[in-house]
Write a protein that holds these residues in place. Sequence first.
Motif, PDB file in Angstrom:
ATOM      1  N   LEU A  87      15.089 -27.279  -2.822  1.00  0.00           N
ATOM      2  CA  LEU A  87      14.559 -26.368  -3.634  1.00  0.00           C
ATOM      3  C   LEU A  87      14.138 -27.159  -5.044  1.00  0.00           C
ATOM      4  O   LEU A  87      14.956 -27.554  -5.687  1.00  0.00           O
ATOM      5  N   THR A  88      13.040 -26.714  -5.588  1.00  0.00           N
ATOM      6  CA  THR A  88      12.736 -27.460  -6.763  1.00  0.00           C
ATOM      7  C   THR A  88      12.577 -26.387  -8.041  1.00  0.00           C
ATOM      8  O   THR A  88      12.150 -26.714  -8.913  1.00  0.00           O
ATOM      9  N   HIS A  89      12.372 -25.240  -7.410  1.00  0.00           N
ATOM     10  CA  HIS A  89      12.155 -24.160  -8.650  1.00  0.00           C
ATOM     11  C   HIS A  89      13.250 -23.088  -8.548  1.00  0.00           C
ATOM     12  O   HIS A  89      13.317 -22.625  -7.539  1.00  0.00           O
ATOM     13  N   TRP A  90      14.166 -22.950  -9.591  1.00  0.00           N
ATOM     14  CA  TRP A  90      14.855 -21.760  -9.771  1.00  0.00           C
ATOM     15  C   TRP A  90      14.488 -20.626 -10.600  1.00  0.00           C
ATOM     16  O   TRP A  90      13.984 -21.150 -11.792  1.00  0.00           O
TER      17      TRP A  90
END
Length: 69
Positions: free
Chosen positions: A34-37
């Motif tokens: 996961l690269t974006h939260w």
Amino acid sequence: MWHEIAPSLGALRAARAAWQHRHTPPPSPTTLVLTHWAYDGTGLTPELERLATLIGGGPMREQAVTADA
């Protein structure tokens, strides 16, 4: 006499390790990264807050605000 038929701790550990090895799925060849939260807020939506109030019997937000005023 009982010690002749009782399994040793080493035998029990070996049997557990063998069972776990047979029942553990192989690792997945892919990894999810996961690269974006995104922050989605805290607390309940107004609908869920009303439902929680009905279930729990506590005061609703409007009631709590007017009681504090």
